[in-house]
Design an enzyme around this catalytic site. Structure first.
Site, PDB file in Angstrom:
ATOM      1  N   GLY A 226     -51.309 -22.090  90.645  1.00 15.96           N
ATOM      2  CA  GLY A 226     -50.778 -20.972  91.653  1.00 15.96           C
ATOM      3  C   GLY A 226     -49.413 -19.771  90.400  1.00 15.96           C
ATOM      4  O   GLY A 226     -48.850 -19.523  90.439  1.00 15.96           O
ATOM      5  N   PRO A 261     -55.569 -23.859  87.559  1.00 23.10           N
ATOM      6  CA  PRO A 261     -55.691 -22.692  87.861  1.00 23.10           C
ATOM      7  C   PRO A 261     -56.879 -21.684  88.056  1.00 23.10           C
ATOM      8  O   PRO A 261     -57.466 -21.500  87.074  1.00 23.10           O
ATOM      9  CB  PRO A 261     -55.140 -21.881  86.074  1.00 23.10           C
ATOM     10  CG  PRO A 261     -55.321 -23.072  85.565  1.00 23.10           C
ATOM     11  CD  PRO A 261     -56.078 -23.822  86.666  1.00 23.10           C
ATOM     12  N   ARG A 299     -57.727  -8.084 100.161  1.00 21.78           N
ATOM     13  CA  ARG A 299     -56.341  -8.672  99.879  1.00 21.78           C
ATOM     14  C   ARG A 299     -55.304  -7.846 100.101  1.00 21.78           C
ATOM     15  O   ARG A 299     -54.216  -7.919 100.547  1.00 21.78           O
ATOM     16  CB  ARG A 299     -56.002  -9.221  98.355  1.00 21.78           C
ATOM     17  CG  ARG A 299     -57.255 -10.330  97.745  1.00 21.78           C
ATOM     18  CD  ARG A 299     -56.482 -10.683  96.150  1.00 21.78           C
ATOM     19  NE  ARG A 299     -55.485 -11.089  96.272  1.00 21.78           N
ATOM     20  CZ  ARG A 299     -53.574 -10.296  96.037  1.00 21.78           C
ATOM     21  NH1 ARG A 299     -53.950  -9.065  95.767  1.00 21.78           N
ATOM     22  NH2 ARG A 299     -53.026 -11.652  96.242  1.00 21.78           N
ATOM     23  N   CYS A 330     -64.515   0.052 110.143  1.00 25.16           N
ATOM     24  CA  CYS A 330     -64.026   0.689 111.453  1.00 25.16           C
ATOM     25  C   CYS A 330     -62.876  -0.600 111.889  1.00 25.16           C
ATOM     26  O   CYS A 330     -62.508  -1.342 112.830  1.00 25.16           O
ATOM     27  CB  CYS A 330     -64.810   0.388 112.401  1.00 25.16           C
ATOM     28  SG  CYS A 330     -66.282   1.272 112.463  1.00 25.16           S
TER      29      CYS A 330
HETATM   30  C1  LIG Z   1     -56.327 -22.027  95.936  1.00 21.67           C
HETATM   31  C2  LIG Z   1     -55.591 -23.373  94.628  1.00 21.67           C
HETATM   32  C3  LIG Z   1     -55.121 -23.474  93.463  1.00 21.67           C
HETATM   33  C4  LIG Z   1     -55.243 -21.849  92.515  1.00 21.67           C
HETATM   34  O1  LIG Z   1     -54.758 -20.900  93.258  1.00 21.67           O
HETATM   35  P1  LIG Z   1     -54.161 -19.932  91.940  1.00 21.67           P
HETATM   36  O2  LIG Z   1     -52.910 -19.268  92.793  1.00 21.67           O
HETATM   37  O3  LIG Z   1     -55.167 -19.165  92.443  1.00 21.67           O
HETATM   38  O4  LIG Z   1     -53.813 -20.414  90.738  1.00 21.67           O
HETATM   39  C5  LIG Z   1     -55.543 -24.548  93.045  1.00 21.67           C
HETATM   40  N1  LIG Z   1     -55.050 -25.958  93.859  1.00 21.67           N
HETATM   41  C6  LIG Z   1     -55.901 -25.522  95.049  1.00 21.67           C
HETATM   42  C7  LIG Z   1     -54.890 -27.079  95.267  1.00 21.67           C
HETATM   43  C8  LIG Z   1     -55.723 -24.615  95.982  1.00 21.67           C
HETATM   44  O5  LIG Z   1     -55.664 -24.709  97.323  1.00 21.67           O
END
Ligand SMILES: *Cc1c(COP(=O)(O)O)cnc(C)c1O
Length: 407
Positions: A226, A261, A299, A330
Site C-alpha cells: 500500500g 509492496p 485505471r 465502445c
Molecule cells: C493489493 C495488495 C497488495 C499490494 O498493494 P499495493 O498498493 O500495490 O502495494 C499487498 N497485499 C495485499 C494483501 C493486497 O491485496
C-alpha cells in the site's frame, strides 16, 4: 532514464508497455535497506505486475512474493522466487488452490475468515500435513485513500476483527494440522499518510504481544502493501519513514517483518505507449483518439485514476489546448485522461501514459476482441521483449474447436 521512446515504439509497435528494470531494482534495494538491522522479507505483490521477467528480476535481488491466487504462486515459483518467501493471500481460496499451495510447501497461507481456516485445516488433514498460516486482521483503520482501494475498515470484506483473530489463533494453535506462524494486515493501497499504517501496526503488535503471553509464538509480522507513489503531485511516504513507523510499533518483539509492496515497486517504472489515430472535435470538445484503450490500461476508467500524459517529440513552444485522450473501445468510460493539455497532433504521433507499471497490464482484458499489448524491459540502457504481442489466433484458440459442433 534515457531512452528513445520513438525508436522503441517503432521496434515493438503500439500499444506497448515498457518497464525500467533499473528503477525497479532501485526501489527494491531502497526499501530493503530501510529494514537494515531487522529480519525482513520484501514480498513483492505479484498482482501489480505479474510478468515473469519482472518477478524474476525481483527474485534475483532477493525478493519474496505475495500472491492472491495459485496462478500467482506458480508464476512466483516459475520466476525463481524461493518457496519459503512466498505467501498466499486473498479472501477466497478454492480447495484445489489450498492443496497445491500446501504441496508446494510455500511459507504460509494468509487466512481471512474462520470458515477459510476450517477448509485449510481439512485439506491439510487430507494431505497429512501441517499448514503454516497467518491471519489477516482488520484493524478498522481509515487509510485515507480512495474508497475502492481501502481495505482496512470493518465494513469491507477483508480480514477478521481482533477478537475473532484471537479465537482463531487459539484454535489453530491446538490443531494438529495448523501452525499459526504469522499475522497480517493490509489497510489499503496508494497510502500517502503514515499515521494509518502506524496505528494499524500498533494495534496488531499489541495482539501479537497478547498471543505471545499465551504461548502462541508469532514469527512473521506482515504489514501488507500500500505504500503510495507519485502519479501527479502527491506527497507520499518514504521507505525510511515507513520502516521507522513499523519498528516503533513492533518495539521489543522478536519477529521477522514482512511487507507486500506492489505499486511502490513498479508503478513509476512503467509507461504505456500509444499512437494517435486521429483527432476530432464534437460540440467544441477536442478528442485525441489513440490506438490504446481501457482494455489495455483500465485505471482511469475504473478508479478515475490520474496518469500523466505526454506527447513525444513535440516542440515545447507549440501552444497546447485541452483534449480528452480516448481509445477505440465502445464505452464512454474509455479514456486515459480528460482535459489534457496537448499540442495539435497528427496520425502516428506518439503519446506516453506515465506511471503505468502497476495494475496496468495485469488488469488488461480482451474486451472488444483487442489483443493484449506487448511488454518490453529496459535494463542497463538495453531493451528486450518480455511478452509478445498477443494475436487474434491466441485469443480464439480455446473457442475454435467448438465451431460447427452446435446441436
Ligand atoms: C493489493 C495488495 C497488495 C499490494 O498493494 P499495493 O498498493 O500495490 O502495494 C499487498 N497485499 C495485499 C494483501 C493486497 O491485496
Amino acid at each position: 532514464m534515457n531512452i528513445d521512446t520513438k525508436a522503441l515504439a517503432e521496434k515493438y509497435g503500439t500499444p506497448l508497455y515498457m518497464y525500467d528494470f533499473d528503477y525497479i531494482e532501485n526501489r527494491y534495494t531502497t526499501l530493503k535497506d530501510a529494514f537494515a538491522g531487522k529480519k525482513s522479507i520484501v514480498n513483492y505483490a505479484v498482482k501489480a505486475n505479474s510478468n515473469l521477467s519482472v518477478i524474476a528480476h525481483l527474485a534475483k535481488l532477493g525478493a519474496g512474493a505475495d500472491c492472491v491466487s495459485i496462478g500467482e504462486v506458480n508464476r512466483a515459483l516459475t520466476a525463481g522466487v524461493d518457496k519459503y518467501k512466498i505467501i498466499f493471500s486473498g479472501v477466497g481460496k478454492r480447495d484445489d488452490e489450498i492443496r497445491e499451495a500446501l504441496q508446494k510447501d510455500i511459507l504460509m497461507l494468509n487466512l481471512e475468515s474462520e470458515a477459510e481456516m476450517k477448509r485449510v485445516e481439512l485439506v491439510a488433514k487430507e494431505l497429512g500435513k501441517e499448514a503454516r498460516i497467518s491471519i489477516r486482521v482488520n484493524p478498522n483503520i481509515d487509510p485515507q485513500t480512495h474508497p475502492y482501494i481501502s481495505t482496512g475498515l470493518h465494513e469491507n470484506k477483508f480480514g477478521v476483527e481482533l477478537d475473532m483473530a484471537k479465537r482463531m489463533y487459539i484454535y489453530a494453535n491446538k490443531s494438529e494440522f495448523l501452525n499459526p506462524v504469522g499475522i497480517h494486515f493490509h489497510i489499503g493501497s496508494q497510502l500517502t499518510k503514515l499515521s494509518p499504517i502506524q496505528e494499524a501496526a500498533s494495534i496488531v503488535a499489541d495482539l501479537v504481544r497478547s498471543l505471545k503471553a499465551i504461548k502462541i509464538d508469532i514469527k512473521f509480522f506482515d504489514v501488507g502493501g500500500g505504500i503510495g507513489v507519485v502519479y501527479d503531485d502527491e506527497v507520499t511516504i518514504t521507505a525510511a519513514e515507513y520502516t521507522q513507523a513499523i519498528f516503533q510499533a513492533t518495539k521489543g518483539l522478536d519477529i521477522t517483518l514482512l511487507c507486500e509492496p506492489g505499486r511502490y515497486m513498479v508503478a513509476n517504472a512503467g509507461a504505456f505507449f500509444t499512437k494517435v489515430l486521429y483527432e476530432k472535435v464534437n460540440a467544441g470538445k477536442r478528442f485525441v483518439i489513440v490506438d490504446g484503450a481501457m482494455n489495455d490500461l483500465i485505471r482511469p476508467s475504473l478508479y478515475d485514476a490520474y496518469h500523466k500524459i505526454e506527447a513525444v517529440g513535440v516542440d515545447a513552444n507549440v501552444e497546447t489546448t485541452p483534449a480528452d485522450v480516448v481509445g477505440p473501445v465502445c464505452e464512454s468510460g474509455d479514456f486515459f485522461g480528460k482535459n489534457v493539455p496537448l499540442p495539435p497532433l497528427s496520425h502516428n504521433d506518439l503519446i506516453v501514459v506515465q506511471s503505468a507499471g502497476a495494475y496496468g497490464f495485469t488488469m488488461a482484458s480482451n474486451y472488444n476482441t483487442r489483443s493484449k499489448p506487448a511488454e518490453v524491459a529496459i535494463q542497463g540502457g538495453k531493451d528486450r521483449l518480455i511478452r509478445k504481442r498477443e494475436t487474434y489466433d491466441d485469443q480464439v484458440r480455446l473457442e475454435l474447436e467448438y465451431l460447427g459442433v452446435m446441436g
